[in-house]
Design a protein around this motif. Structure first.
Motif, mmCIF file in Angstrom:
data_model
loop_
_atom_site.group_PDB
_atom_site.id
_atom_site.type_symbol
_atom_site.label_atom_id
_atom_site.label_comp_id
_atom_site.label_asym_id
_atom_site.label_seq_id
_atom_site.Cartn_x
_atom_site.Cartn_y
_atom_site.Cartn_z
ATOM 1 N N ALA A 51 0.834 -1.206 0.000
ATOM 2 C CA ALA A 51 0.000 0.000 0.000
ATOM 3 C C ALA A 51 0.867 1.254 0.000
ATOM 4 O O ALA A 51 0.580 2.231 -0.708
ATOM 5 N N ILE A 52 1.936 1.233 0.792
ATOM 6 C CA ILE A 52 2.834 2.384 0.847
ATOM 7 C C ILE A 52 3.547 2.580 -0.489
ATOM 8 O O ILE A 52 3.646 3.694 -1.008
ATOM 9 N N GLU A 53 4.019 1.488 -1.070
ATOM 10 C CA GLU A 53 4.767 1.598 -2.321
ATOM 11 C C GLU A 53 3.882 2.051 -3.479
ATOM 12 O O GLU A 53 4.318 2.839 -4.336
ATOM 13 N N THR A 54 2.651 1.583 -3.530
ATOM 14 C CA THR A 54 1.769 2.026 -4.613
ATOM 15 C C THR A 54 1.427 3.510 -4.475
ATOM 16 O O THR A 54 1.399 4.244 -5.471
ATOM 17 N N ALA A 55 1.192 3.954 -3.234
ATOM 18 C CA ALA A 55 0.914 5.380 -3.014
ATOM 19 C C ALA A 55 2.139 6.227 -3.329
ATOM 20 O O ALA A 55 2.055 7.267 -3.988
ATOM 21 N N ALA A 56 3.299 5.761 -2.864
ATOM 22 C CA ALA A 56 4.539 6.510 -3.070
ATOM 23 C C ALA A 56 4.926 6.562 -4.546
ATOM 24 O O ALA A 56 5.479 7.562 -5.022
ATOM 25 N N SER A 57 4.628 5.496 -5.273
ATOM 26 C CA SER A 57 5.031 5.450 -6.679
ATOM 27 C C SER A 57 4.354 6.554 -7.493
ATOM 28 O O SER A 57 4.965 7.149 -8.384
ATOM 29 N N LYS A 58 3.090 6.821 -7.185
ATOM 30 C CA LYS A 58 2.381 7.883 -7.911
ATOM 31 C C LYS A 58 2.997 9.251 -7.623
ATOM 32 O O LYS A 58 3.131 10.093 -8.522
ATOM 33 N N LEU A 59 3.376 9.453 -6.366
ATOM 34 C CA LEU A 59 4.039 10.711 -6.008
ATOM 35 C C LEU A 59 5.424 10.799 -6.645
ATOM 36 O O LEU A 59 5.855 11.864 -7.082
ATOM 37 N N ALA A 60 6.106 9.663 -6.685
ATOM 38 C CA ALA A 60 7.455 9.639 -7.265
ATOM 39 C C ALA A 60 7.431 10.018 -8.741
ATOM 40 O O ALA A 60 8.328 10.722 -9.229
ATOM 41 N N ILE A 61 6.429 9.544 -9.442
ATOM 42 C CA ILE A 61 6.305 9.876 -10.866
ATOM 43 C C ILE A 61 6.203 11.384 -11.056
ATOM 44 O O ILE A 61 6.767 11.961 -11.991
ATOM 45 N N GLU A 62 5.508 12.047 -10.151
ATOM 46 C CA GLU A 62 5.324 13.497 -10.238
ATOM 47 C C GLU A 62 6.538 14.278 -9.751
ATOM 48 O O GLU A 62 6.861 15.342 -10.292
ATOM 49 N N ARG A 63 7.207 13.748 -8.708
ATOM 50 C CA ARG A 63 8.215 14.535 -8.006
ATOM 51 C C ARG A 63 9.674 14.139 -8.265
ATOM 52 O O ARG A 63 10.575 14.932 -7.982
ATOM 53 N N ALA A 64 9.899 12.948 -8.755
ATOM 54 C CA ALA A 64 11.283 12.472 -8.910
ATOM 55 C C ALA A 64 12.040 13.279 -9.959
ATOM 56 O O ALA A 64 11.511 13.596 -11.023
ATOM 57 N N SER A 65 13.273 13.591 -9.638
ATOM 58 C CA SER A 65 14.133 14.262 -10.610
ATOM 59 C C SER A 65 14.683 13.219 -11.576
ATOM 60 O O SER A 65 14.632 12.011 -11.322
ATOM 61 N N GLU A 66 15.236 13.686 -12.682
ATOM 62 C CA GLU A 66 15.852 12.767 -13.634
ATOM 63 C C GLU A 66 17.032 12.041 -12.990
ATOM 64 O O GLU A 66 17.289 10.870 -13.278
ATOM 65 N N ALA A 67 17.735 12.735 -12.097
ATOM 66 C CA ALA A 67 18.872 12.112 -11.406
ATOM 67 C C ALA A 67 18.409 10.979 -10.497
ATOM 68 O O ALA A 67 19.073 9.935 -10.392
ATOM 69 N N GLU A 68 17.269 11.163 -9.856
ATOM 70 C CA GLU A 68 16.736 10.110 -8.976
ATOM 71 C C GLU A 68 16.304 8.893 -9.786
ATOM 72 O O GLU A 68 16.557 7.749 -9.391
ATOM 73 N N ILE A 69 15.674 9.138 -10.910
ATOM 74 C CA ILE A 69 15.272 8.020 -11.765
ATOM 75 C C ILE A 69 16.514 7.299 -12.285
ATOM 76 O O ILE A 69 16.555 6.061 -12.324
ATOM 77 N N ALA A 70 17.526 8.058 -12.649
ATOM 78 C CA ALA A 70 18.768 7.451 -13.134
ATOM 79 C C ALA A 70 19.413 6.581 -12.058
ATOM 80 O O ALA A 70 19.970 5.505 -12.352
ATOM 81 N N ARG A 71 19.321 7.003 -10.811
ATOM 82 C CA ARG A 71 19.892 6.211 -9.713
ATOM 83 C C ARG A 71 19.124 4.907 -9.532
ATOM 84 O O ARG A 71 19.710 3.866 -9.267
ATOM 85 N N ILE A 72 17.805 4.966 -9.674
ATOM 86 C CA ILE A 72 16.998 3.748 -9.568
ATOM 87 C C ILE A 72 17.348 2.785 -10.702
ATOM 88 O O ILE A 72 17.499 1.580 -10.482
ATOM 89 N N VAL A 73 17.496 3.331 -11.912
ATOM 90 C CA VAL A 73 17.874 2.502 -13.063
ATOM 91 C C VAL A 73 19.232 1.856 -12.825
ATOM 92 O O VAL A 73 19.433 0.655 -13.084
ATOM 93 N N SER A 74 20.190 2.621 -12.319
ATOM 94 C CA SER A 74 21.526 2.100 -12.047
ATOM 95 C C SER A 74 21.493 0.985 -11.013
ATOM 96 O O SER A 74 22.167 -0.042 -11.155
ATOM 97 N N THR A 75 20.693 1.182 -9.970
ATOM 98 C CA THR A 75 20.567 0.164 -8.928
ATOM 99 C C THR A 75 19.930 -1.096 -9.492
ATOM 100 O O THR A 75 20.350 -2.221 -9.180
ATOM 101 N N HIS A 76 18.932 -0.915 -10.325
ATOM 102 C CA HIS A 76 18.284 -2.054 -10.986
ATOM 103 C C HIS A 76 19.300 -2.829 -11.830
ATOM 104 O O HIS A 76 19.331 -4.069 -11.798
#
Length: 201
Positions: free
Chosen positions: A68-93
């Motif tokens: 429940a927390i991750e689904t709620a947070a994911s919607k906020l992340a889509i709106e608020r995440a910077s390109e650098a944050e997304i790049a870090r998630i991709v790198s970790t993946h």
């Protein structure tokens, strides 16, 4: 204090543990308190501490809460995440994928957990992040114990690939749906292990 490596019948004095770790008894006692507060240890007055064997219903609820927390947070992340944050998630993946390919269980697990934490962190909501980290801590031992299932590894990796695609295209609804499915599948992957452990405790 009691052994916390699965043998809950042999006494393990805090003095012995502190000597093995090279620290005083005070931080050992504080660590036990923290682990007990996080639901990882069960402490009985004048008896000591042991690993808390959680029942299947509680584990299911942990997965539901984290989902429940991750689904709620994911919607906020889509709106608020910077390109650098997304790049870090991709790198970790990508590090998680690399660990999977060489069968490095420990690194795979750490990177897997980190991907989830980074998605929640990208929502920029400290309350959600704090509660999520506590839930992950309580689920950690159970989730790690199940990474010895090669089929589970492969399925989870495929789910992560889809989640990453939704993140990169900033598709919040899709990412939320995929995370909800992923957490439900996570519960299905650990269910038999949890039931067996609880029955044998």
């Amino acid at each position: 204090m009691w052994r916390v490596d699965g043998d809950r019948t042999k006494p393990f004095p805090s003095l012995q543990l502190s000597e093995e770790l090279g620290v005083s008894r005070t931080p050992v006692r504080e660590a036990v308190k923290i682990l007990a507060a996080e639901g990882l240890l069960q402490v009985r007055p004048r008896s000591g501490a042991s690993i808390k064997i959680v029942n299947p219903q509680e584990v299911k609820q942990l997965f539901e809460a984290a989902g429940a927390i991750e689904t709620a947070a994911s919607k906020l992340a889509i709106e608020r995440a910077s390109e650098a944050e997304i790049a870090r998630i991709v790198s970790t993946h990508n590090k998680m994928v690399a660990a999977y390919r060489i069968n490095n269980r420990a690194t795979y697990f750490e990177m897997n957990q980190k991907v989830h934490s980074l998605i929640v962190a990208a929502a920029h909501n400290a309350v959600l992040a704090d509660v999520h980290e506590k839930l992950l801590m309580r689920m950690r031992r159970i989730r790690y114990a199940c990474t010895n299932d090669a089929g589970g590894w492969k399925d989870a990796l495929g789910e992560h690939e889809e989640m990453l695609d939704a993140l990169k295209t900033r598709d919040g609804e899709r990412l939320a749906t995929l995370l909800a499915i992923h957490m439900e599948q996570g519960w299905q992957r650990v269910r038999d292990f949890v039931k067996k452990e609880f029955e044998n405790s």
